[in-house]
Write an enzyme that holds these catalytic residues in place. Structure first.
Site, mmCIF file in Angstrom:
data_model
loop_
_atom_site.group_PDB
_atom_site.id
_atom_site.type_symbol
_atom_site.label_atom_id
_atom_site.label_comp_id
_atom_site.label_asym_id
_atom_site.label_seq_id
_atom_site.Cartn_x
_atom_site.Cartn_y
_atom_site.Cartn_z
ATOM 1 N N HIS A 143 40.687 53.662 44.094
ATOM 2 C CA HIS A 143 40.748 52.431 44.904
ATOM 3 C C HIS A 143 41.987 51.611 44.585
ATOM 4 O O HIS A 143 42.203 50.561 45.198
ATOM 5 C CB HIS A 143 39.507 51.565 44.688
ATOM 6 C CG HIS A 143 38.237 52.240 45.073
ATOM 7 N ND1 HIS A 143 38.048 52.803 46.323
ATOM 8 C CD2 HIS A 143 37.087 52.476 44.376
ATOM 9 C CE1 HIS A 143 36.831 53.344 46.368
ATOM 10 N NE2 HIS A 143 36.243 53.167 45.206
ATOM 11 N N CYS A 144 42.786 52.045 43.610
ATOM 12 C CA CYS A 144 43.957 51.280 43.220
ATOM 13 C C CYS A 144 45.198 51.838 43.902
ATOM 14 O O CYS A 144 45.420 53.051 43.905
ATOM 15 C CB CYS A 144 44.134 51.323 41.702
ATOM 16 S SG CYS A 144 45.440 50.220 41.148
#
Length: 356
Positions: A143-144
């Site tokens: 998700h980064c």
């Protein structure tokens, strides 16, 4: 010129290409219990593998922490500076009390473990190309992206591993990400949005976090799953789409994000896959990679139940029992297509010489 890094050092051929460090585990005054994630699962995976006599400490590759220079290969300085604020880290890790901690403690107790896992993913990328396969027992922070964290992911380790390979390893110019965590991998999708060298396949529960419509545009093969999807349908879809993805483009490396949050009963994943289904899923992906002689890097990603560590260990043991991962095979380098080509070339050169 790429900057110097400690992460791409030669690993003794006696080691398994399994990367881990005790520094992966987040243990701090019980705060880690405030997030559903089992913040000690990585160490438990290794303990199970030791119990089964697959590995001993000396044969595991010790992960090193990614330095700021390493992280700047992908991340903006502005983003890394934001992590010096405890409230930003509290938001990303979803552990609200982190907000009240001095940042030096947040760096040491929360971010250093995540930086070490990130270093582990970068190291495992190089190992996979050298040996044919590698597993980072942590990582998978999908998700980064370069300038934004979220969903317990503070560093973009998948993007970093691929960018490092593109910049530093000759012959690696195409990558395929197979993301089978229950959540959409919006971080690497945003990072590789307009990069034709990276093919993304993502299978996820369509109704849960992050629901990032913009990032979905980067997915070449999108498998959106319904609530409560079970083994038969899931495995059939994985098999079809993994084969399809690898037939569409033969990459130089596969990064396999093997989240176990697809497990039945996971509080965040919303799918209903059995432990046997997860073991089978990993087998399907490794078989597809090995049969095509494509190096594969596996990261463990999400998984929010105490029993996931045992399942990851069982899956690694199953891959070994089937001969899909093997220390001898790995260290001989014969499964590595580049090494094989070199061997072929030298044999051809020798035969030319003997004919003269």
């Amino acid at each position: 010129m790429p900057h110097r890094t400690e992460l791409y050092q030669d690993v003794p051929s006696t080691c398994w290409p399994i990367v881990y460090s005790p520094d992966y585990n987040i243990t701090f005054m019980g705060l880690e219990k405030l997030h559903p994630f089992d913040a000690g699962k990585w160490g438990k995976v290794i303990d199970f593998l030791k119990e089964e006599k697959l590995v001993v400490d000396d044969l595991i590759v010790q992960a090193r922490e990614a330095t700021e220079d390493d992280l700047l290969v992908v991340h903006t300085r502005r983003y890394l500076n934001k992590l010096k604020w405890s409230f930003v880290v509290a938001t990303i890790t979803e552990i609200p009390p982190v907000l009240f901690l001095p940042n030096f403690l947040v760096q040491r107790k929360v971010l250093k473990p995540l930086r070490t896992q990130t270093g582990g993913t970068i190291m495992a990328g190089k190992l996979a190309v050298d040996r044919g396969w590698a597993i980072n027992v942590g990582g998978g922070f999908h998700h980064c992206s370069s300038d934004k964290g979220g969903g317990f992911c503070a560093y973009a380790d998948i993007t970093l591993a691929i960018k490092f390979l593109f910049e530093r390893v000759q012959g690696v110019s195409k990558a395929t990400i197979i993301d089978l965590d229950a959540h959409q991998g919006n971080g690497h999708e945003r990072d590789f949005m307009d990069d034709s060298r990276v093919y993304i396949m993502d299978a996820y529960n369509r109704y849960i976090y992050p629901g990032d419509g913009f990032a979905k545009r980067a997915i070449k093969r999108k498998v959106e799953l319904e609530w409560g999807t079970e083994d038969t349908e899931y495995l059939q879809k994985v098999q079809t789409h993994v084969e399809g993805a690898l037939n569409e483009l033969k990459p130089d490396i596969i990064v396999y994000n093997a989240g176990t949050d697809i497990l039945d009963g996971d509080p965040l994943g919303g799918l209903a896959i059995s432990p046997q289904g997860i073991v089978k899923r990993d087998e399907v992906v490794f078989k597809a990679a090995r049969s095509r002689r494509i190096p594969i890097l596996m990261v463990t990603s999400g998984g929010y139940q105490k029993r996931t560590a045992r399942i990851i260990a069982d899956s690694i043991l199953n891959l070994h029992n089937l001969g899909l991962i093997d220390k001898e095979l790995a260290t001989s380098g014969v499964e590595n297509p580049k090494v094989e080509q070199m061997l072929r070339n030298s044999v051809a050169d020798l035969s030319k010489l003997s004919l003269q």
